[in-house]
Design a protein around this motif. Structure first.
Motif, PDB file in Angstrom:
ATOM      1  N   GLN A 262      10.952  -2.949  -5.307  1.00  0.00           N
ATOM      2  CA  GLN A 262      11.599  -3.185  -6.596  1.00  0.00           C
ATOM      3  C   GLN A 262      10.642  -3.736  -7.645  1.00  0.00           C
ATOM      4  O   GLN A 262      11.035  -4.001  -8.778  1.00  0.00           O
ATOM      5  N   GLY A 263       9.385  -3.921  -7.252  1.00  0.00           N
ATOM      6  CA  GLY A 263       8.384  -4.402  -8.197  1.00  0.00           C
ATOM      7  C   GLY A 263       8.331  -5.905  -8.350  1.00  0.00           C
ATOM      8  O   GLY A 263       7.691  -6.413  -9.270  1.00  0.00           O
TER       9      GLY A 263
ATOM     10  N   PHE B 184       0.836  -1.204   0.000  1.00  0.00           N
ATOM     11  CA  PHE B 184       0.000   0.000   0.000  1.00  0.00           C
ATOM     12  C   PHE B 184       0.866   1.248   0.000  1.00  0.00           C
ATOM     13  O   PHE B 184       0.603   2.198  -0.751  1.00  0.00           O
ATOM     14  N   LEU B 185       1.893   1.263   0.835  1.00  0.00           N
ATOM     15  CA  LEU B 185       2.758   2.438   0.933  1.00  0.00           C
ATOM     16  C   LEU B 185       3.452   2.722  -0.390  1.00  0.00           C
ATOM     17  O   LEU B 185       3.564   3.873  -0.823  1.00  0.00           O
ATOM     18  N   THR B 186       3.903   1.677  -1.057  1.00  0.00           N
ATOM     19  CA  THR B 186       4.635   1.832  -2.315  1.00  0.00           C
ATOM     20  C   THR B 186       3.733   2.291  -3.446  1.00  0.00           C
ATOM     21  O   THR B 186       4.100   3.145  -4.248  1.00  0.00           O
ATOM     22  N   ASP B 187       2.525   1.737  -3.489  1.00  0.00           N
ATOM     23  CA  ASP B 187       1.657   1.954  -4.649  1.00  0.00           C
ATOM     24  C   ASP B 187       0.639   3.074  -4.508  1.00  0.00           C
ATOM     25  O   ASP B 187       0.257   3.689  -5.507  1.00  0.00           O
ATOM     26  N   TYR B 188       0.190   3.355  -3.274  1.00  0.00           N
ATOM     27  CA  TYR B 188      -0.992   4.195  -3.143  1.00  0.00           C
ATOM     28  C   TYR B 188      -0.891   5.311  -2.107  1.00  0.00           C
ATOM     29  O   TYR B 188      -1.670   6.264  -2.150  1.00  0.00           O
ATOM     30  N   ALA B 189       0.014   5.226  -1.170  1.00  0.00           N
ATOM     31  CA  ALA B 189      -0.017   6.128  -0.020  1.00  0.00           C
ATOM     32  C   ALA B 189       0.438   7.537  -0.366  1.00  0.00           C
ATOM     33  O   ALA B 189       1.265   7.751  -1.262  1.00  0.00           O
TER      34      ALA B 189
ATOM     35  N   ASP C 199      13.758  -8.927   3.300  1.00  0.00           N
ATOM     36  CA  ASP C 199      14.054  -9.122   1.880  1.00  0.00           C
ATOM     37  C   ASP C 199      12.789  -9.032   1.037  1.00  0.00           C
ATOM     38  O   ASP C 199      12.773  -8.406  -0.026  1.00  0.00           O
ATOM     39  N   ARG C 200      11.728  -9.643   1.511  1.00  0.00           N
ATOM     40  CA  ARG C 200      10.459  -9.586   0.772  1.00  0.00           C
ATOM     41  C   ARG C 200       9.884  -8.174   0.745  1.00  0.00           C
ATOM     42  O   ARG C 200       9.312  -7.745  -0.263  1.00  0.00           O
TER      43      ARG C 200
END
Length: 471
Positions: free
Chosen positions: A464-465, A422-427, A457-458
């Motif tokens: 990194q997509g 969520f943080l990476t894509d929408y926040a 790591d995950r």
């Protein structure tokens, strides 16, 4: 020998037993020794009977009430940790043939325009929800065999699961539609639904018949026995609920727990979730017309005691409730909330957003991003996890993990992974900055260096997509 699987609604929701339970609770509401014994039993985290829980609900001893709240908070942490799962309702159609007097969708309401989403409109709604960051939906539709047949619901589910937009995908579709047949429940199961949700509205049969004067929902037994048919159709995650305010809350509380006891006894699996809606204003509906409303203090106690009585069950509170009320009951046992919700048909698409088809007024009007940030500010981990459903940890498999406390080993890391998504894509930048601090703090608390390293790591792969693992 009597087979409990053949029990009918009025046997497992026994009116006389509820009245006797309420009389017993009233007679012992100041019995400190009995209440202490019940609280000691509750502290074992194995749950309580409807009668024991009803005594706690009637209790008038302030120090014992405080112990109830403290115990509910601890049980919530023990079973669910500091995670809060997020979802959104998606209203497909407000066509309905029933005459429910508390719902604006009732057949005689001529004020409200009737609308049913096409598959193209469903797709646009899903894209809008995905752009918000949602991964889990609860679809809603009125009961109308012509406009909303099971084939329409199944087509909508198929559409929802097949919409992939940017990094978005709906991973779990829960279904809240009218009571139906074993055959239709089997079709829903085969379509890959998550939880089947059906609110009883009221367990008081006489009131139920008055509140549902016309339409197929008038059949009390058929409605009340729906969860048994759903489980016979292969659906092992079901969600109960009553609409508080329609009948006396102590009666509803006892009936709700009796229903949970029945499912556990007959099917070996209690309810996956319990919802606690209160009647709210809507078109053609004035909540003051119902004289059984409950205040916020009573509502908080009900939430706490549901958590104590059925510790393994998820508890849902919707945007019917204000931010202040939600904040009050979150630590008392709530594990799922809706965010950025719309209760109208077609309510998410920016260019449309009708408000004249709302089922009820939304009290918490904040966006999903604002709700996520608020939860983190309160010390919770907002979770969009659907891994249990996707990996087949449902029904008795989920319950065995939950009752043993092992479910946290699955849920906690996956909550962090979906929060990072969520943080990476929408926040928003503000939410993202706070979320990164939350994730780092939570990582530090994960036991064992190897597990912590794998999780870290995950989390980095998401940035990194790379999303080739399931959660």
């Amino acid at each position: 020998m009597y087979d409990p699987k053949s029990m009918k609604a009025e046997e497992f929701i026994c009116h006389e037993e509820i009245l006797e339970t309420l009389a017993y609770a009233e007679a012992h509401k100041a019995d400190g020794a009995l209440i202490d014994a019940i609280l000691e039993k509750a502290a074992l985290r194995k749950g309580l009977s409807h009668r024991d829980a009803s005594v706690l609900l009637a209790c008038e001893l302030p120090d014992r009430v405080e112990r109830m709240y403290a115990l509910a908070k601890q049980i919530k942490l023990d079973f669910y940790g500091n995670r809060i799962v997020l979802f959104a309702p998606l209203y497909l159609s407000n066509y309905c043939v029933n005459g429910c007097v508390y719902c604006p969708y009732h057949a005689k309401n001529k004020h409200i325009p009737r609308r049913k989403l096409t598959q193209e409109e469903v797709a646009r709604e899903v894209v809008a929800l995905q752009d918000m960051g949602h991964k889990r939906l609860a679809i809603e539709a009125g009961e109308d065999p012509i406009h909303n047949p099971i084939e329409y619901i199944l087509e909508c589910i198929d559409t929802i699961y097949h919409i992939k937009h940017r990094n978005g995908a709906i991973r779990r579709v829960n279904v809240n539609i009218a009571a139906t047949t074993v055959e239709n429940y089997r079709k829903l199961h085969d379509a890959g639904i998550g939880t089947y949700i059906l609110f009883q509205e009221t367990y008081h049969k006489e009131s139920y018949l008055k509140l549902h004067p016309t339409g197929p929902k008038h059949d009390y037994a058929y409605h009340t026995e729906a969860m048994d048919r759903a489980m016979a159709g292969g659906i092992d995650d079901v969600g109960l609920g009553v609409l508080f305010g329609l009948e006396l809350y102590k009666y509803e509380f006892a009936g709700l727990l009796m229903h949970a006891e029945h499912l556990e006894a007959v099917h070996g699996v209690g309810p996956h979730t319990i919802s606690v809606p209160r009647i709210k204003h809507a078109d053609d509906i004035d909540p003051s017309a119902f004289d059984n409303g409950i205040d916020d203090d009573t509502f908080a106690r009900i939430c706490a005691l549901i958590r104590i009585a059925v510790p393994y069950t998820g508890m849902i509170i919707s945007t019917r409730e204000s931010q202040a009320v939600r904040e009050r009951v979150l630590p008392l046992g709530v594990s799922q909330i809706s965010g950025g919700s719309r209760t109208s048909v077609g309510g998410y698409e920016e260019d449309v957003r009708p408000t004249d088809t709302e089922q009820f007024d939304v009290s918490d009007q904040r966006s999903l991003d604002e709700v996520v940030r608020w939860l983190m500010e309160l010390g919770y981990i907002p979770s969009f996890c659907t891994a249990c459903y996707r990996e087949g940890r449902t029904g008795d498999r989920f319950m065995s993990l939950c009752k043993s406390g092992q479910i946290q080993n699955c849920c906690h890391p996956n909550a962090l992974l979906t929060l990072r998504e969520f943080l990476t894509d929408y926040a928003s930048p503000e939410t993202r900055a706070l979320g990164e601090k939350v994730i780092q703090a939570e990582l530090a608390n994960i036991p064992r260096d190897k597990v912590r390293a794998i999780c870290a790591d995950r989390l980095e792969k998401i940035v990194q997509g790379q999303r080739d693992f399931r959660f």
